[in-house]
Design a protein around this motif. Structure first.
Motif, short mmCIF file in Angstrom:
data_model
loop_
_atom_site.label_atom_id
_atom_site.label_comp_id
_atom_site.label_asym_id
_atom_site.label_seq_id
_atom_site.Cartn_x
_atom_site.Cartn_y
_atom_site.Cartn_z
N ALA A 1 -2.31 11.71 5.88
CA ALA A 1 -2.45 12.64 7.01
C ALA A 1 -1.58 12.23 8.19
O ALA A 1 -1.16 13.07 8.98
N TRP A 2 -1.29 10.94 8.29
CA TRP A 2 -0.43 10.46 9.38
C TRP A 2 0.97 11.07 9.31
O TRP A 2 1.70 11.08 10.30
N ALA A 3 1.34 11.58 8.13
CA ALA A 3 2.65 12.21 7.98
C ALA A 3 2.58 13.72 8.25
O ALA A 3 3.56 14.43 8.10
N PHE A 4 1.39 14.20 8.62
CA PHE A 4 1.18 15.61 8.95
C PHE A 4 1.29 15.69 10.47
O PHE A 4 0.36 15.32 11.19
N GLY A 5 2.44 16.14 10.94
CA GLY A 5 2.75 16.12 12.37
C GLY A 5 1.72 16.86 13.21
O GLY A 5 1.12 17.84 12.76
N LYS A 6 1.50 16.38 14.42
CA LYS A 6 0.50 16.95 15.33
C LYS A 6 0.73 18.45 15.56
O LYS A 6 -0.17 19.26 15.41
N ARG A 7 1.96 18.78 15.89
CA ARG A 7 2.30 20.19 16.12
C ARG A 7 2.17 21.00 14.82
O ARG A 7 1.69 22.13 14.82
N ARG A 8 2.55 20.36 13.71
CA ARG A 8 2.52 21.07 12.43
C ARG A 8 1.08 21.36 11.99
O ARG A 8 0.83 22.32 11.27
N ARG A 9 0.14 20.50 12.39
CA ARG A 9 -1.27 20.72 12.04
C ARG A 9 -1.78 22.02 12.65
O ARG A 9 -2.61 22.71 12.08
N GLY B 1 0.80 -1.23 0.00
CA GLY B 1 0.00 0.00 0.00
C GLY B 1 0.83 1.28 0.00
O GLY B 1 0.32 2.33 0.37
N LEU B 2 2.09 1.17 -0.42
CA LEU B 2 2.98 2.33 -0.40
C LEU B 2 2.95 3.07 -1.73
O LEU B 2 2.89 2.46 -2.79
N CYS B 3 3.00 4.40 -1.65
CA CYS B 3 2.87 5.24 -2.84
C CYS B 3 4.15 5.25 -3.67
O CYS B 3 5.25 5.24 -3.12
N LEU B 4 3.96 5.31 -4.98
CA LEU B 4 5.09 5.53 -5.90
C LEU B 4 4.96 6.94 -6.45
O LEU B 4 3.96 7.26 -7.11
N TYR B 5 5.97 7.77 -6.19
CA TYR B 5 5.90 9.15 -6.66
C TYR B 5 5.83 9.20 -8.19
O TYR B 5 6.50 8.45 -8.88
N GLY B 6 5.00 10.13 -8.69
CA GLY B 6 4.82 10.25 -10.13
C GLY B 6 3.67 9.39 -10.63
O GLY B 6 3.26 9.50 -11.78
N HIS B 7 3.17 8.54 -9.77
CA HIS B 7 2.05 7.66 -10.12
C HIS B 7 0.92 7.86 -9.11
O HIS B 7 -0.13 8.37 -9.44
N ASP B 8 1.16 7.47 -7.86
CA ASP B 8 0.11 7.56 -6.83
C ASP B 8 0.06 8.93 -6.17
O ASP B 8 -0.94 9.29 -5.56
N ILE B 9 1.16 9.64 -6.22
CA ILE B 9 1.21 10.99 -5.67
C ILE B 9 2.01 11.86 -6.63
O ILE B 9 2.96 11.39 -7.26
N ASP B 10 1.61 13.12 -6.74
CA ASP B 10 2.34 14.08 -7.56
C ASP B 10 1.90 15.49 -7.18
O ASP B 10 1.22 15.67 -6.15
N THR B 11 2.25 16.47 -8.00
CA THR B 11 1.95 17.86 -7.64
C THR B 11 0.45 18.13 -7.59
O THR B 11 0.02 19.10 -6.97
N THR B 12 -0.36 17.27 -8.23
CA THR B 12 -1.81 17.52 -8.28
C THR B 12 -2.58 16.79 -7.17
O THR B 12 -3.78 17.00 -7.03
N THR B 13 -1.92 15.92 -6.42
CA THR B 13 -2.61 15.20 -5.34
C THR B 13 -2.17 15.81 -4.02
O THR B 13 -0.97 15.98 -3.78
N THR B 14 -3.11 16.15 -3.16
CA THR B 14 -2.70 16.72 -1.88
C THR B 14 -2.36 15.60 -0.90
O THR B 14 -2.72 14.43 -1.10
N VAL B 15 -1.68 15.99 0.16
CA VAL B 15 -1.26 15.04 1.20
C VAL B 15 -2.49 14.36 1.82
O VAL B 15 -2.47 13.16 2.11
N ILE B 16 -3.57 15.13 1.98
CA ILE B 16 -4.78 14.57 2.60
C ILE B 16 -5.50 13.65 1.61
O ILE B 16 -5.93 12.55 1.98
N GLU B 17 -5.62 14.07 0.35
CA GLU B 17 -6.23 13.21 -0.66
C GLU B 17 -5.49 11.88 -0.76
O GLU B 17 -6.07 10.82 -0.97
N ALA B 18 -4.17 11.95 -0.63
CA ALA B 18 -3.33 10.76 -0.74
C ALA B 18 -3.42 9.88 0.50
O ALA B 18 -2.75 8.84 0.58
N ASP B 19 -4.24 10.29 1.48
CA ASP B 19 -4.43 9.53 2.72
C ASP B 19 -3.12 9.41 3.49
O ASP B 19 -2.82 8.38 4.09
#
Lengths: 125, 371
Positions: free
Chosen positions: B257-265, B237-255
């Motif tokens: 969010a776990w990589a969005f640090g608590k403090r950073r949120r 279930g790991l993303c491949l850049y340029g395929h599953d994620i790119d400049t048009t997919t947001t971090v949240i759309e890409a599911d």
């Protein structure tokens, strides 16, 4: 003695009277790698020479299999749905794809014989 | 990312080894890389899941970032908590753009006096330029061109590593250590891209072949190409850049969010933070999901996903999962269709075929998280 002919797209075809059996060559299966899925034509389907007749999928990608000559599909190798790896193991035997009733048997004459195909693939590398 | 065919292909320090092992070499991200060895992708995949596979990932970019406030500087480019990363700990994060889209995904390790960063091969030139432009005044950016990167992955990886470096079994998932392997000074992280326990090993380029041969001499270890690397990461279930994620997919759309640090949120302070904060609170219009085709036909990248007679998304990675022993895919669907169990159809060669949305991963991870 049935004679086998070959296409530049790496299909083989073996004539038996007014019918013929079609598959992909050993060279083709080796290039594709592990075959995981084969989609075969419906029985009764009419195919034109060079037209898309089947699909073979490896782990990496899907590839079309073209009809080496025109005809009507009379049988397909159902064993490939459960054991697609047969295409790798016995590409030019038990890994056959489909049988055709030939529309124009003379189309076979223009295809490569074994010696010509061998020199054709030797030039590809 | 498109291949730059006008440029000559680069080779990794293991190029001659790949050739001697009978690898099939293909162009990948500007490098001539082994897609498979004579064993073939299926066998290599299953070998990695049952024993241990050795991967050459030297095409990836290894970068050293240093400076008094380097963690603060890097945080201005990514949503991850870098300041809170303990010594010899590793974290997955992403470089974002102003729209919350993804420029690249990367691994960051706090190596004590610097940050050790691994980025994707296809993005590394752009990443370096991005780092130079945005934090070059505050951080020293050194591309570690003289190092190769190997990955040893699979349930036997730990036992193999223990024979070469007795201190390695004590490492847990996403931690790092400096260690001597067969007398070669290496920097290790306990991580990977297969869903299995394993290690990534940064090694001086001129010693890489010796280390690879030493690892391959262990009975459990076989060389594994990029073909199996792709099927292993897809099952995980790991993303491949340029395929599953790119400049048009947001971090949240890409599911992710776990990589969005608590403090950073709360604090934000990186490109696209406002977009991601809003999507986190209100939901995103689409979501990355796992997709299980019902028949045997694989659904490849760009396969249309439909439901109720209309298009609701697209497959971004799809193929055959050797451990699943069937077709698997991931892609994006409108959020209303993202719940596991939702019935959808995949249009393969013009024919809609039944499939369902499933939870990722397809194969349960076996990371070594410790006791």
């Amino acid at each position: 003695m049935a004679e086998t002919r070959y296409t530049k797209d790496h299909e083989w075809i073996r004539r038996e009277g007014d019918s013929a059996t079609v598959g992909i060559t050993d060279y083709a299966q080796n290039q594709l790698g592990d075959v995981v899925y084969v989609e075969l034509p419906a029985i009764g389907k009419k195919v034109e020479q060079g037209g898309e007749a089947a699909v073979v999928e490896s782990v990496k990608a899907a590839s079309e299999v073209y009809a080496p000559v025109s005809g009507e599909v009379t049988a397909v190798n159902d064993e490939l749905s459960g054991e697609p790896g047969k295409v790798n193991a016995e590409a030019e035997g038990a890994g056959w794809f489909f049988k055709l009733k030939l529309s124009d048997p003379q189309q076979l004459d223009a295809l490569m014989d074994e010696a010509a195909y061998k020199s054709f693939i030797a030039g590809l590398s | 990312m498109a291949e730059l065919s006008s440029q000559p292909l680069q080779r990794t320090p293991l190029y001659e080894l790949h050739r001697s092992l009978g690898a099939k070499l293909v162009p990948f991200a500007g490098y001539e890389m082994p897609v498979q060895y004579p064993q073939g992708i299926l066998a290599e995949h299953l070998h990695t899941r049952s024993k241990a596979g050795l991967f050459d990932v030297s095409h990836m970019g290894q970068v050293k970032l240093s400076g008094a406030a380097v963690a603060e500087a890097l945080e201005t480019l990514c949503p991850g908590d870098i300041r809170g990363l303990g010594a010899m700990r590793q974290r997955y994060t992403l470089f974002t753009n102003e729209a919350g889209g993804i420029l690249d995904d990367l691994m960051v390790t706090n190596a004590g006096d610097h940050l050790f960063v691994v980025v994707n091969a296809a993005c590394k030139a752009a990443d370096i330029a991005h780092l130079e432009a945005r934090i070059g005044a505050r951080a020293k950016i050194e591309v570690l061109g003289g190092r190769a990167l190997l990955a040893l992955q699979g349930p036997a990886a730990a036992a193999v590593m223990a024979r070469l470096a007795p201190e390695t079994p004590a490492m847990t998932f996403m931690t790092a250590a400096s260690a001597s392997l067969a007398g070669i000074p290496c920097f290790l992280t306990r991580s990977g891209y297969t869903g299995e326990d394993g290690f990534e090993i940064s090694v001086p380029a001129d010693r890489a072949e010796a280390l690879a041969r030493r690892l391959l001499a262990e009975p459990e270890v076989a060389p594994i190409g990029l073909g199996a690397r792709d099927s292993l990461r897809l099952e995980a279930g790991l993303c491949l850049y340029g395929h599953d994620i790119d400049t048009t997919t947001t971090v949240i759309e890409a599911d992710l969010a776990w990589a969005f640090g608590k403090r950073r949120r709360v604090e934000g302070g990186f490109p696209g933070a406002a977009v991601l904060q809003r999507q986190l609170a209100e939901g995103a219009p689409r979501k990355r999901v796992g997709i299980l085709p019902e028949g045997r036909a694989p659904a490849r990248e760009h396969t249309e996903i439909v439901a109720g007679g209309r298009r609701i998304g697209e497959v971004t990675s799809g193929g055959f999962g050797p451990s699943v022993n069937g077709p698997i895919a991931m892609g994006y669907v409108e959020t209303a269709f993202a719940a596991p169990g939702t019935a959808v159809e995949l249009v393969v060669r013009g024919t809609p075929r039944p499939a369902k949305i499933v939870k990722l991963p397809f194969v349960a991870p076996r990371y070594h998280r410790g006791a």
